[in-house]
Design a protein around this motif. Structure first.
Motif, PDB file in Angstrom:
ATOM      1  N   GLY A  99       0.844  -1.308  -0.078  1.00 18.42           N
ATOM      2  CA  GLY A  99      -0.114   0.095   0.084  1.00 18.42           C
ATOM      3  C   GLY A  99       0.852   1.353  -0.067  1.00 18.42           C
ATOM      4  O   GLY A  99       1.137   1.620  -1.123  1.00 18.42           O
ATOM      5  N   ASP A 100       1.185   1.888   1.197  1.00 20.36           N
ATOM      6  CA  ASP A 100       1.989   2.880   1.183  1.00 20.36           C
ATOM      7  C   ASP A 100       3.412   2.871   0.926  1.00 20.36           C
ATOM      8  O   ASP A 100       4.130   3.841   0.764  1.00 20.36           O
ATOM      9  CB  ASP A 100       1.738   3.794   2.839  1.00 20.36           C
ATOM     10  N   GLY A 101       3.816   1.774   0.912  1.00 20.96           N
ATOM     11  CA  GLY A 101       5.140   1.531   0.625  1.00 20.96           C
ATOM     12  C   GLY A 101       6.028   1.549   1.710  1.00 20.96           C
ATOM     13  O   GLY A 101       5.662   1.849   2.670  1.00 20.96           O
ATOM     14  N   VAL A 102       7.164   0.917   1.660  1.00 14.60           N
ATOM     15  CA  VAL A 102       8.327   0.786   2.519  1.00 14.60           C
ATOM     16  C   VAL A 102       9.396   1.987   2.288  1.00 14.60           C
ATOM     17  O   VAL A 102      10.201   2.096   1.429  1.00 14.60           O
ATOM     18  CB  VAL A 102       9.077  -0.701   2.558  1.00 14.60           C
ATOM     19  N   ARG A 103       9.524   2.601   3.589  1.00 13.72           N
ATOM     20  CA  ARG A 103      10.435   3.833   3.189  1.00 13.72           C
ATOM     21  C   ARG A 103      11.786   3.621   3.928  1.00 13.72           C
ATOM     22  O   ARG A 103      11.820   2.832   4.775  1.00 13.72           O
ATOM     23  CB  ARG A 103       9.969   5.080   4.134  1.00 13.72           C
ATOM     24  N   ILE A 104      12.834   3.946   3.055  1.00 14.69           N
ATOM     25  CA  ILE A 104      14.341   3.630   3.528  1.00 14.69           C
ATOM     26  C   ILE A 104      14.765   5.150   3.815  1.00 14.69           C
ATOM     27  O   ILE A 104      15.431   5.606   2.669  1.00 14.69           O
ATOM     28  CB  ILE A 104      15.099   2.929   2.602  1.00 14.69           C
ATOM     29  N   PRO A 105      15.167   5.290   4.882  1.00 16.21           N
ATOM     30  CA  PRO A 105      15.930   6.719   5.249  1.00 16.21           C
ATOM     31  C   PRO A 105      17.178   6.702   4.412  1.00 16.21           C
ATOM     32  O   PRO A 105      18.045   5.705   4.052  1.00 16.21           O
ATOM     33  CB  PRO A 105      16.256   6.703   6.341  1.00 16.21           C
TER      34      PRO A 105
END
Length: 228
Positions: A99-105
């Motif tokens: 859905g919202d995606g996986v964020r990688i800083p």
């Protein structure tokens, strides 16, 4: 059923060509096994492969290994494949079917200094390219990060003779475009990164930005260079 971690986001005739290409790729991987397969495309553009036959379990595992798999739930500490959906100064967002995606800083990319946008430019990362990542803790106390193997692969890109990365085209389409534009001698091979994401590997005497300028008008795609 296996949902492959590569996207099919083009439309019209290009979509049909991409589906034909995917059928060939899947057939090459599992065609010698005792299975029959059918390919569909989910609402989020990830292709699904339904497999039946005595060797179905083996075939599913082969496709998981080759393409990566989109799964319903992500477990902290496990490695998955997501496609590069978006980016900003603070990091990458990968689409792993959640859905919202996986964020990688940016600090978790492990690809050297600069913002995430600068890192994307440096490594020639086109949108939708599949990338391996380690999923973080559910409570966000430990962020997701790019997998060590992915960091190593991208670092190797910058140690070669240069690359031109392309999206929105199959491997066969990129090769045909290069040859038609008179650049048959200006590349070593076209490496498949995803179904519609390719990497043109250049020889020592080919300038990737010059190749981009020459073939860009023939490819309705995003093109990014990797310059050692």
């Amino acid at each position: 059923m296996v949902v492959l971690a590569t996207k099919l986001y083009v439309e019209g005739e290009a979509r049909e060509r991409a589906l034909d290409s995917l059928r060939s790729l899947v057939g090459n991987e599992i065609g010698d096994l005792d299975v029959a397969f059918e390919i569909g495309v989910r609402h989020d553009d990830f292709p699904s492969v339904t497999i039946e036959g005595d060797d179905a379990t083996v075939a599913r595992n082969v496709l998981r290994e080759e393409f990566g798999e989109i799964v319903p739930d992500l477990e902290p500490g496990e490695t998955y494949v997501g496609t590069l959906e978006s980016w900003d100064e603070g990091g990458f967002v990968l689409d792993a079917g959640q859905g919202d995606g996986v964020r990688i800083p940016t600090d978790e990319l492990g690809l050297g200094p600069g913002s995430a946008t600068q890192i994307r430019e440096r490594y020639g990362l086109v949108q939708h390219v599949p990338l391996r990542f380690v999923y973080g803790a559910d409570d966000e106390s430990e962020p997701s990060r790019l997998a060590d193997a992915e960091q190593d692969r991208l670092y190797e890109w910058t140690r070669g003779d240069g690359r031109l990365n392309v999206n929105s085209a199959t491997r066969a389409e990129v090769r045909a475009t290069l040859n038609r534009a008179g650049h048959a001698q200006d590349y070593v091979t076209v490496e498949r990164l995803g179904l519609l994401e390719q990497s043109v590997i250049c020889p020592e005497d080919t300038d990737p930005p010059g190749l981009l300028a020459s073939v860009g008008e023939y490819l309705p795609a995003e093109l990014r260079c990797v310059v050692p």
